[in-house]
Motif scaffolding. Structure first.
Motif, PDB file in Angstrom:
ATOM      1  N   GLY A   1      -0.367  -2.195  -2.948  1.00 26.79           N
ATOM      2  CA  GLY A   1       0.126  -0.777  -2.423  1.00 26.79           C
ATOM      3  C   GLY A   1       0.631  -1.335  -1.087  1.00 26.79           C
ATOM      4  O   GLY A   1       2.645  -0.728  -0.778  1.00 26.79           O
ATOM      5  N   ARG A   2       0.557  -2.277  -0.103  1.00 21.76           N
ATOM      6  CA  ARG A   2       0.900  -2.802   0.556  1.00 21.76           C
ATOM      7  C   ARG A   2       2.237  -4.271  -0.222  1.00 21.76           C
ATOM      8  O   ARG A   2       3.274  -4.085   0.327  1.00 21.76           O
ATOM      9  N   LEU A   3       1.853  -4.396  -0.954  1.00 18.37           N
ATOM     10  CA  LEU A   3       3.494  -5.563  -1.682  1.00 18.37           C
ATOM     11  C   LEU A   3       4.201  -4.500  -1.613  1.00 18.37           C
ATOM     12  O   LEU A   3       5.660  -5.110  -1.559  1.00 18.37           O
ATOM     13  N   ALA A   4       4.278  -3.532  -2.546  1.00 15.30           N
ATOM     14  CA  ALA A   4       5.431  -2.652  -2.688  1.00 15.30           C
ATOM     15  C   ALA A   4       5.709  -1.612  -2.231  1.00 15.30           C
ATOM     16  O   ALA A   4       6.513  -0.810  -2.435  1.00 15.30           O
ATOM     17  N   GLY A   5       4.902  -1.905  -0.547  1.00 14.48           N
ATOM     18  CA  GLY A   5       5.496  -0.857   0.451  1.00 14.48           C
ATOM     19  C   GLY A   5       5.062   0.501   0.366  1.00 14.48           C
ATOM     20  O   GLY A   5       6.200   1.396   0.880  1.00 14.48           O
ATOM     21  N   TRP A   6       4.191   0.656  -0.431  1.00 20.28           N
ATOM     22  CA  TRP A   6       3.995   2.483  -0.830  1.00 20.28           C
ATOM     23  C   TRP A   6       3.026   2.916  -0.111  1.00 20.28           C
ATOM     24  O   TRP A   6       2.126   2.740   0.545  1.00 20.28           O
ATOM     25  N   ARG A   7       3.940   4.784   0.384  1.00 18.21           N
ATOM     26  CA  ARG A   7       3.205   5.014   1.560  1.00 18.21           C
ATOM     27  C   ARG A   7       3.288   6.897   1.010  1.00 18.21           C
ATOM     28  O   ARG A   7       4.038   7.358   0.604  1.00 18.21           O
ATOM     29  N   PRO A   8       2.179   7.113   1.210  1.00 20.69           N
ATOM     30  CA  PRO A   8       0.612   6.118   1.875  1.00 20.69           C
ATOM     31  C   PRO A   8      -0.193   5.488   1.425  1.00 20.69           C
ATOM     32  O   PRO A   8       0.603   5.550  -0.543  1.00 20.69           O
ATOM     33  N   LEU A   9      -0.843   5.055   1.450  1.00 18.58           N
ATOM     34  CA  LEU A   9      -1.686   4.015   0.754  1.00 18.58           C
ATOM     35  C   LEU A   9      -2.031   3.961  -0.527  1.00 18.58           C
ATOM     36  O   LEU A   9      -2.956   4.992  -0.207  1.00 18.58           O
ATOM     37  N   PRO A  10      -2.119   3.831  -2.411  1.00 16.34           N
ATOM     38  CA  PRO A  10      -2.898   4.175  -2.573  1.00 16.34           C
ATOM     39  C   PRO A  10      -4.256   4.337  -2.653  1.00 16.34           C
ATOM     40  O   PRO A  10      -5.025   2.570  -2.339  1.00 16.34           O
TER      41      PRO A  10
END
Length: 547
Positions: A243-252
Motif C-alpha cells: 500500500g505504501r509503494l502504490a500510494g493507497w490511502r487509507p492504507l489497507p
C-alpha cells in the motif's frame, strides 16, 4: 480497562530504561497489537499488565499501571489472576500438569471454580481450539504448535477479562493461526474481552487490531488506529508495504481491502516480466540422500517411508500443518533423533565419502549436518553470550568463514557479551543458536522454525545468510509456517501431511497453488505471478526507468 500513566521501567544494572514515559489507554473489548523489533521491550510492556514486571523480573517501575482499576504495583500476579490471563513466548515453560485436559483445568482449580463449570469450559475450549483429539495426550508429546494452542486454551478456561498474548501464533501453521485468531476475535467482539497481543508475523494479525502500540526502540510507545500508526513505522506487513509503494490511502490492512485498491496496479503490471524473487538458484550435486525414513513414537508414525534428495546450492522450505512430521524428519536427517527405518547419506566437503551422521561422533556429524531446534535453549548451557560464542568457535575448529559473533550481529545486533543466554528474548535466543550452529559451516543446515520470534529486518538478514550458505555450495532446509519468508528465501518447497511428502516443487508453483500457503502479495495481485513486495518494486522501477 488497561491504563499506563507515564510508565517507565529500568532493570537492575542497566542505565537505559526499557520503557519511558509511556501513556497508553486500552478500553474494554479492544484488541491492541503491540509491534516493534526484537528486544525493544514488547515483553516488558506485556509483563507490566499482570505485575510480572517488576514483581517477578525485578527492576524499577515508575508511573502507574492499572488493570480494571487495580494498581499492579500493589497487586502481584497472583492477585490479578482472576482478571488477567497471560500466555508467554515459550508455552512449554508455563505448563504445570502432564496432559492436555489437566492443563486446561488447572487454572480453574486454583480459582476454586465449581467442578461442573470446569467440565463445561474444558469441553468448550477443546472445541474452540481444535484440541478434542489431543485431550488425553501428554504435553511433551505435542508439536510446538499444538503446545501453543494448549497454552492459550489453559488461559481461556478461566474466562479472564484481559488476555495478554506474547506471539500466540508464532508456532502455528496458517490454518491453525487463523482458527486461534478467530477465537480471540470472538472473545473481543462477543464477550468484551480486552486483548493485548505482541506478534512479529503482522500479516496474520493486523487486520484484527483495533489499536496498534508501536515501540520504535527508544523506550517510548506510539499508539493509535492501525492505518495511522503503520504510515510511518519501520516495520509493517507486506499488505501495508504494498500500500505504501502504490500510494493507497487509507492504507489497507487486509488482503480483501488491498485487492479492491489494486486493480490499477494489476493493470499497470500486466504483460510485464516478473522479476525473480531472489537470487537464481544453481542446484549442484546431491549432498544428502534419504531413503525410506521411518520415525515412530510408540504406536504413532510421525514419518512414513520418506525419501528426499537435497542438492548443493539449494534452499528448501519444509511446510505442512502442525504435527505433520516436519521436526521428526529434521531430527532423523541430523542423526540425533529416532529413526526406526531407512538410510541417510551425507557427502563430505570436497566430495568426501558419504556417511550417515547418526553413526558418526558428534563433532564430525556437526560438520556434516547442523540443526537449530524449535526450542533454541536446548543448545544453550553456558553463563554468558560471549562464552557460548567462544565455545562455538572453538568447536568449529578453524573451518573458516565468519565467527559466531559476526553471524549473531547480522541477525540480532547489539546483544552484550555479558548477558546470560536465558535472559534474552525468544528471537535473540534463536539468533544466538543459529550463530553457534553456523560457525561449524556444516554442508547441510537444518532450521526448525527459525523465524519464530524474529522481526522483519532479522528475517531479511536471515535470508541473506541462507543465500550466502547456498552460494557456498551448502544445502539449507527450513521447516517453517512463515509463508512470507518462504516466498523470499526458498527455491523449493516440500509439503508434508501425516508423515508423508504430498508436494515437492519450485516455490512459486507450490505456494501459489495453495490458498493456505500463498503469501499476501500473491493473493493481492493474482493472477499475476508476484510473490513479494520487492518484486513489485523492481517491476515498477523498471517501468519508470523506461519512460
Amino acid at each position: 480497562m488497561i491504563r499506563f500513566d507515564r510508565v517507565g521501567v529500568v532493570y537492575d544494572g542497566e542505565s537505559t530504561p526499557v520503557l519511558r514515559d509511556v501513556d497508553l489507554h486500552i478500553p474494554e473489548g479492544e484488541l491492541c497489537l503491540v509491534v516493534g523489533r526484537t528486544g525493544v521491550g514488547k515483553s516488558t510492556l506485556l509483563g507490566a499488565v499482570n505485575g510480572l514486571v517488576p514483581h517477578f523480573t525485578g527492576g524499577t517501575l515508575r508511573g502507574r499501571v492499572t488493570v480494571d482499576g487495580r494498581d499492579t504495583a500493589h497487586h502481584p500476579p497472583r492477585e490479578l489472576a482472576d482478571v488477567v490471563g497471560v500466555v508467554g513466548q515459550d508455552p512449554l515453560a508455563g505448563f504445570t500438569t502432564d496432559t492436555v485436559e489437566e492443563e486446561l483445568a488447572y487454572v480453574m482449580e486454583q480459582l476454586a471454580i465449581p467442578p461442573e463449570t470446569m467440565r463445561k469450559r474444558v469441553e468448550e475450549t477443546l472445541d474452540l481450539l481444535g484440541l478434542a483429539d489431543l485431550r488425553h495426550r501428554a504435553l511433551y508429546e505435542l508439536s510446538g504448535g499444538q503446545q501453543q494452542r494448549v497454552a492459550i486454551g489453559s488461559v481461556l478456561t478461566a474466562h479472564p477479562r484481559v488476555l495478554v498474548l506474547d506471539e500466540p501464533t508464532s508456532a502455528l501453521d496458517p490454518t491453525a493461526a487463523e482458527e486461534v485468531l478467530a477465537a480471540i476475535t470472538r472473545l473481543v467482539h462477543d464477550l468484551g474481552v480486552t486483548v493485548l497481543l505482541a506478534e512479529h508475523r503482522l500479516e496474520r494479525v493486523v487486520q484484527y487490531a483495533d489499536r496498534v502500540a508501536y515501540l520504535p526502540g527508544d523506550g517510548t510507545v506510539v499508539h493509535g488506529p492501525p492505518a495511522e500508526v503503520f504510515r510511518d513505522t519501520a516495520i509493517a506487513p507486506p499488505v501495508v508495504d504494498l500500500g505504501r509503494l502504490a500510494g493507497w490511502r487509507p492504507l489497507p490492512l487486509s488482503v480483501r481491502d488491498a485487492r479492491r485498491a489494486a486493480a490499477p496496479l494489476r493493470e499497470r503490471l500486466t504483460d510485464l516480466p516478473v522479476p525473480p524473487p531472489r537470487r537464481a538458484a544453481v542446484a549442484g550435486e546431491p549432498v544428502l540422500e534419504a531413503t525410506g525414513v521411518v520415525v515412530r513414537y510408540g504406536p504413532v508414525a510421525a514419518v512414513r517411508d520418506v525419501g528426499l534428495e537435497l542438492r548443493a546450492g539449494e534452499v528448501t522450505a519444509l511446510m505442512g500443518r502442525n504435527g505433520s512430521g516436519k521436526s521428526s524428519l529434521l531430527w532423523a536427517l541430523q542423526g540425533s533423533g529416532p529413526r526406526q527405518g531407512g538410510s541417510v547419506k551425507v557427502t563430505g566437503a570436497g566430495g568426501g565419502p558419504a556417511a550417515d551422521p547418526k553413526r558418526l561422533p558428534a563433532a564430525r556429524a556437526r560438520k556434516l549436518v547442523g540443526l537449530v531446534p524449535q526450542t533454541p535453549t536446548d543448545l544453550l548451557y553456558l553463563e554468558t553470550v560471549a562464552q557460548e560464542l567462544a565455545q562455538s568457535d572453538l568447536e568449529a575448529d578453524g573451518v573458516g568463514g565468519p565467527t559466531a559473533r559476526q553471524v549473531l550481529d547480522r541477525l540480532a545486533p547489539g546483544i552484550p557479551d555479558g548477558t546470560h543466554p536465558r535472559d534474552l528474548s525468544e528471537g535473540q535466543k534463536l539468533a544466538l543458536v543459529l550463530a553457534i550452529q553456523l560457525a561449524a559451516a556444516p554442508r547441510v543446515v537444518l532450521l526448525d522454525e527459525p523465524t519464530r520470534g524474529l522481526d522483519y529486518q532479522a528475517k531479511e538478514a536471515l535470508t541473506g545468510i541462507v543465500d550466502a550458505l547456498a552460494a557456498e555450495g551448502r544445502t539449507v532446509v527450513v521447516s517453517t509456517h512463515d509463508v512470507e519468508f518462504v516466498a523470499s528465501a526458498a527455491d523449493r518447497v516440500v509439503v508434508m501431511a501425516e508423515g508423508e511428502i504430498v508436494a515437492d516443487g519450485p516455490t512459486a508453483e507450490v505456494i501459489v497453488a495453495s490458498p493456505t500457503f500463498a503469501p499476501q502479495t500473491a493473493k493481492i495481485l493474482a493472477p499475476l505471478g508476484y510473490l513479494t513486495v520487492r518484486q513489485v518494486a523492481a517491476a515498477v522501477e523498471a517501468v519508470e526507468a523506461a519512460r
